[in-house]
Write a protein that holds these residues in place. Structure first.
Motif, PDB file in Angstrom:
ATOM      1  N   THR A  21      10.128  10.861   4.053  1.00 57.60           N
ATOM      2  CA  THR A  21      10.806   9.733   4.690  1.00 57.60           C
ATOM      3  C   THR A  21      11.840   9.139   3.747  1.00 57.60           C
ATOM      4  OG1 THR A  21      10.488   7.644   5.881  1.00 57.60           O
ATOM      5  CG2 THR A  21       9.144   7.976   3.916  1.00 57.60           C
ATOM      6  N   SER A  22      12.774   8.423   4.295  1.00 59.13           N
ATOM      7  CA  SER A  22      13.726   7.644   3.516  1.00 59.13           C
ATOM      8  C   SER A  22      13.271   6.200   3.568  1.00 59.13           C
ATOM      9  CB  SER A  22      15.132   7.751   4.105  1.00 59.13           C
ATOM     10  OG  SER A  22      15.577   9.081   4.063  1.00 59.13           O
ATOM     11  N   LEU A  23      13.534   5.459   2.512  1.00 62.24           N
ATOM     12  CA  LEU A  23      13.166   4.046   2.483  1.00 62.24           C
ATOM     13  C   LEU A  23      14.034   3.249   3.448  1.00 62.24           C
ATOM     14  CD1 LEU A  23      11.550   1.706   1.254  1.00 62.24           C
ATOM     15  CD2 LEU A  23      13.278   1.582  -0.528  1.00 62.24           C
ATOM     16  N   SER A  33      14.229   0.264   7.951  1.00 59.24           N
ATOM     17  CA  SER A  33      13.327   0.667   6.867  1.00 59.24           C
ATOM     18  C   SER A  33      12.213   1.544   7.419  1.00 59.24           C
ATOM     19  CB  SER A  33      12.725  -0.551   6.165  1.00 59.24           C
ATOM     20  OG  SER A  33      11.619  -1.053   6.882  1.00 59.24           O
ATOM     21  N   CYS A  34      11.643   2.329   6.526  1.00 58.18           N
ATOM     22  CA  CYS A  34      10.420   3.042   6.879  1.00 58.18           C
ATOM     23  C   CYS A  34       9.283   2.022   6.825  1.00 58.18           C
ATOM     24  CB  CYS A  34      10.167   4.181   5.892  1.00 58.18           C
ATOM     25  SG  CYS A  34       9.732   3.642   4.222  1.00 58.18           S
ATOM     26  N   GLY A  35       8.098   2.453   7.179  1.00 57.51           N
ATOM     27  CA  GLY A  35       6.931   1.617   6.963  1.00 57.51           C
ATOM     28  C   GLY A  35       6.691   1.554   5.459  1.00 57.51           C
ATOM     29  N   ILE A  36       6.816   0.368   4.895  1.00 58.82           N
ATOM     30  CA  ILE A  36       6.710   0.206   3.441  1.00 58.82           C
ATOM     31  C   ILE A  36       5.271  -0.141   3.072  1.00 58.82           C
ATOM     32  CG2 ILE A  36       7.505  -1.110   1.432  1.00 58.82           C
ATOM     33  CD1 ILE A  36      10.125  -1.623   2.985  1.00 58.82           C
ATOM     34  N   ASP A 124       7.551  -2.404   8.445  1.00 60.18           N
ATOM     35  CA  ASP A 124       8.917  -1.912   8.552  1.00 60.18           C
ATOM     36  C   ASP A 124       9.791  -3.004   9.128  1.00 60.18           C
ATOM     37  OD1 ASP A 124       8.957  -1.801  11.453  1.00 60.18           O
ATOM     38  OD2 ASP A 124       8.069   0.179  11.394  1.00 60.18           O
ATOM     39  N   CYS A 125      11.101  -2.826   8.984  1.00 61.01           N
ATOM     40  CA  CYS A 125      12.015  -3.852   9.496  1.00 61.01           C
ATOM     41  C   CYS A 125      13.333  -3.244   9.933  1.00 61.01           C
ATOM     42  CB  CYS A 125      12.269  -4.937   8.452  1.00 61.01           C
ATOM     43  SG  CYS A 125      13.357  -4.464   7.106  1.00 61.01           S
TER      44      CYS A 125
END
Length: 129
Positions: A21-23, A33-36, A124-125
């Motif tokens: 995934t990418s951030l 955003s990905c799920g951080i 995520d956002c």
């Protein structure tokens, strides 16, 4: 057109999870955003503490990622919070209210099965770039 946002220190920490995934991705004036998960950037490891500690780590990383991409938490329009137990609602909100104090983004709070890695929250956002 999409652009992967290059944030070397943050991307390196995320890469330690061995997840494809990418951030952050920028597309049409927005950041996705990905799920951080709760990552310790210095040690490049997951933070396995209590929910308050994990939530603080996630939102701190999200803030750093958005600012590194030229945005901010104030420009977040949508957040999705994933937790392993609905009992986490209160502790998550206590930390969340320190990061988002007014003009709240729309938000979803979702309980999910535990991840195969030892953490209990992922956020995520979507934000204006």
């Amino acid at each position: 057109m999409k652009e992967i946002v290059n944030l070397p220190a943050l991307n390196a920490a995320l890469a330690t999870l061995n997840t494809p995934t990418s951030l952050l991705v920028r597309s049409q004036g927005m950041l996705y955003s990905c799920g951080i998960p709760p990552l310790d950037l210095e040690r490049k490891t997951l933070i396995e503490g209590d929910l308050t500690t994990q939530t603080e780590a996630v939102l701190s990383l999200m803030k750093a990622a958005l600012e590194g991409a030229g945005s901010s938490l104030e420009k977040v329009v949508k957040i999705t919070i994933y937790v392993t137990d609905t009992a986490h609602f209160g502790p998550v909100n206590e930390v969340y209210k320190r990061y988002f104090t007014s003009d709240y983004p729309v938000r979803s709070f979702v309980a999910v099965s535990p991840w195969p890695l030892p953490f209990d929250i992922e956020i995520d956002c979507i934000a204006e770039a």
